[in-house]
Scaffold this active site. Structure first.
Site, PDB file in Angstrom:
ATOM      1  N   GLU A   1      -7.356  12.729  -7.913  1.00 28.12           N
ATOM      2  CA  GLU A   1      -6.173  11.929  -8.223  1.00 28.12           C
ATOM      3  C   GLU A   1      -5.410  11.671  -6.931  1.00 28.12           C
ATOM      4  O   GLU A   1      -5.010  12.608  -6.242  1.00 28.12           O
ATOM      5  CB  GLU A   1      -5.261  12.663  -9.214  1.00 28.12           C
TER       6      GLU A   1
ATOM      7  N   THR B   1      -7.134   0.225   4.832  1.00 28.25           N
ATOM      8  CA  THR B   1      -8.532   0.110   4.405  1.00 28.25           C
ATOM      9  C   THR B   1      -9.382   1.204   5.039  1.00 28.25           C
ATOM     10  O   THR B   1     -10.171   1.868   4.362  1.00 28.25           O
ATOM     11  CB  THR B   1      -9.076  -1.285   4.797  1.00 28.25           C
TER      12      THR B   1
HETATM   13  N1  ACO Z   1      -0.510  -6.143  -2.071  1.00 26.15           N
HETATM   14  C1  ACO Z   1      -1.593  -6.924  -1.942  1.00 26.15           C
HETATM   15  N2  ACO Z   1      -2.448  -6.839  -0.925  1.00 26.15           N
HETATM   16  C2  ACO Z   1      -2.166  -5.948   0.025  1.00 26.15           C
HETATM   17  C3  ACO Z   1      -1.042  -5.116  -0.008  1.00 26.15           C
HETATM   18  C4  ACO Z   1      -0.192  -5.242  -1.112  1.00 26.15           C
HETATM   19  N3  ACO Z   1       0.902  -4.476  -1.237  1.00 26.15           N
HETATM   20  N4  ACO Z   1      -1.028  -4.347   1.096  1.00 26.15           N
HETATM   21  C5  ACO Z   1      -2.106  -4.686   1.801  1.00 26.15           C
HETATM   22  N5  ACO Z   1      -2.782  -5.659   1.150  1.00 26.15           N
HETATM   23  C6  ACO Z   1      -4.028  -6.290   1.543  1.00 26.15           C
HETATM   24  C7  ACO Z   1      -4.024  -6.796   2.952  1.00 26.15           C
HETATM   25  O1  ACO Z   1      -3.571  -8.128   3.017  1.00 26.15           O
HETATM   26  C8  ACO Z   1      -5.499  -6.702   3.301  1.00 26.15           C
HETATM   27  O2  ACO Z   1      -6.211  -7.776   2.769  1.00 26.15           O
HETATM   28  P1  ACO Z   1      -7.432  -8.452   3.570  1.00 26.15           P
HETATM   29  O3  ACO Z   1      -8.466  -7.357   3.667  1.00 26.15           O
HETATM   30  O4  ACO Z   1      -7.854  -9.585   2.708  1.00 26.15           O
HETATM   31  O5  ACO Z   1      -6.895  -8.835   4.896  1.00 26.15           O
HETATM   32  C9  ACO Z   1      -5.937  -5.454   2.542  1.00 26.15           C
HETATM   33  O6  ACO Z   1      -5.017  -5.290   1.479  1.00 26.15           O
HETATM   34  C10 ACO Z   1      -5.927  -4.198   3.358  1.00 26.15           C
HETATM   35  O7  ACO Z   1      -4.842  -4.210   4.238  1.00 26.15           O
HETATM   36  P2  ACO Z   1      -4.596  -3.052   5.270  1.00 26.15           P
HETATM   37  O8  ACO Z   1      -4.018  -3.625   6.546  1.00 26.15           O
HETATM   38  O9  ACO Z   1      -5.832  -2.243   5.412  1.00 26.15           O
HETATM   39  O10 ACO Z   1      -3.497  -2.227   4.492  1.00 26.15           O
HETATM   40  P3  ACO Z   1      -2.221  -1.484   5.079  1.00 26.15           P
HETATM   41  O11 ACO Z   1      -2.581  -0.765   6.331  1.00 26.15           O
HETATM   42  O12 ACO Z   1      -1.070  -2.403   5.149  1.00 26.15           O
HETATM   43  O13 ACO Z   1      -1.958  -0.398   3.945  1.00 26.15           O
HETATM   44  C11 ACO Z   1      -0.601   0.027   1.996  1.00 26.15           C
HETATM   45  C12 ACO Z   1      -1.735  -0.811   2.608  1.00 26.15           C
HETATM   46  C13 ACO Z   1      -0.968   1.504   2.068  1.00 26.15           C
HETATM   47  C14 ACO Z   1      -0.409  -0.393   0.549  1.00 26.15           C
HETATM   48  C15 ACO Z   1       0.681  -0.237   2.835  1.00 26.15           C
HETATM   49  O14 ACO Z   1       0.987  -1.595   2.792  1.00 26.15           O
HETATM   50  C16 ACO Z   1       1.872   0.568   2.391  1.00 26.15           C
HETATM   51  O15 ACO Z   1       2.094   1.686   2.859  1.00 26.15           O
HETATM   52  N6  ACO Z   1       2.716   0.006   1.493  1.00 26.15           N
HETATM   53  C17 ACO Z   1       3.955   0.642   1.041  1.00 26.15           C
HETATM   54  C18 ACO Z   1       3.699   1.896   0.225  1.00 26.15           C
HETATM   55  C19 ACO Z   1       2.874   1.651  -1.018  1.00 26.15           C
HETATM   56  O16 ACO Z   1       3.069   0.707  -1.752  1.00 26.15           O
HETATM   57  N7  ACO Z   1       1.919   2.569  -1.264  1.00 26.15           N
HETATM   58  C20 ACO Z   1       1.084   2.612  -2.447  1.00 26.15           C
HETATM   59  C21 ACO Z   1       1.904   3.102  -3.585  1.00 26.15           C
HETATM   60  S1  ACO Z   1       0.952   3.635  -4.972  1.00 26.15           S
HETATM   61  C22 ACO Z   1       0.513   5.195  -4.595  1.00 26.15           C
HETATM   62  O17 ACO Z   1       0.906   5.767  -3.599  1.00 26.15           O
HETATM   63  C23 ACO Z   1      -0.392   5.927  -5.512  1.00 26.15           C
END
Ligand code: ACO
Length: 162
Positions: free
Chosen positions: A73, A90
């Site tokens: 989980e 990613t």
């Molecule tokens: N919604 C949709 N797509 C997204 C989002 C999002 N919130 N965030 C990233 N992506 C997409 C990116 O555009 C990218 O797409 P691509 O491969 O087509 O270019 C892909 O997802 C991967 O992007 P990364 O650069 O690898 O992701 P990143 O390093 O930004 O990490 C994360 C993603 C962890 C969600 C980050 O944006 C973050 O910390 N967000 C705020 C906290 C959050 O929401 N965490 C998850 C909560 S749920 C939980 O913790 C169980």
């Protein structure tokens, strides 16, 4: 850049990184009470896979492996604000999958995804359909109405990291 898996094991470096990760989670997951974040991060049943750059934590995923049930989980997942959308999220998930499969023997992940993170989880192979038998996870993961339950199957052979 490196990816490190650690838990509350008393190793100084791990503790410093876990505290850094706690601060990232507290900022990036504002709906999560800080005490709850600290409790799970420091709970010995939980592990954290962290992205480390220049000896500083940039983000991570905290999860609980249920070894007997072969699933994990994901409790928290975040990348620091100024480091998002650079691909770290990613790569982090790929390292998590590799570690969970090869070290913990897991076949699936479940997580309650925040609404705004569903897109990220879909890109990481998660679905809103839950294929895992309910008997395998019911009673193990806690109900949480702040998110959408999502599942990911871990490929048994795919090399997730290079
Ligand atoms: N919604 C949709 N797509 C997204 C989002 C999002 N919130 N965030 C990233 N992506 C997409 C990116 O555009 C990218 O797409 P691509 O491969 O087509 O270019 C892909 O997802 C991967 O992007 P990364 O650069 O690898 O992701 P990143 O390093 O930004 O990490 C994360 C993603 C962890 C969600 C980050 O944006 C973050 O910390 N967000 C705020 C906290 C959050 O929401 N965490 C998850 C909560 S749920 C939980 O913790 C169980």
């Amino acid at each position: 850049l490196k990816f490190v898996c650690a838990s509350n094991d008393g190793v100084d470096k791990h503790m410093i990184w876990l505290i850094g990760l706690k601060n990232i989670f507290a900022r990036q997951l504002p709906n999560m009470p800080r005490e709850y974040i600290v409790r799970l991060l420091m709970d010995r049943n939980h592990k954290s896979v962290m992205v480390i750059r220049r000896n500083t934590v940039v983000g991570g995923i905290t999860y609980r492996p249920y070894i007997s049930q072969n699933f994990g989980e994901i409790a928290f997942c975040a990348i620091a604000a100024d480091e998002q959308v650079k691909g770290y999220g990613t790569r982090l998930m790929n390292h998590l999958k590799q570690h969970a499969r090869d070290v913990d023997g897991l076949t699936h992940f479940l997580t309650y995804a925040d609404n705004n993170a569903v897109g990220y989880f879909v890109k990481q192979g998660f679905t809103k359909e839950i294929y895992l038998d309910k008997e395998r996870w019911q009673g193990y993961i806690k109900d949480y109405d702040g998110g959408i339950l999502m599942e990911c199957h871990i490929d048994p052979k795919l090399p997730y990291t290079d």
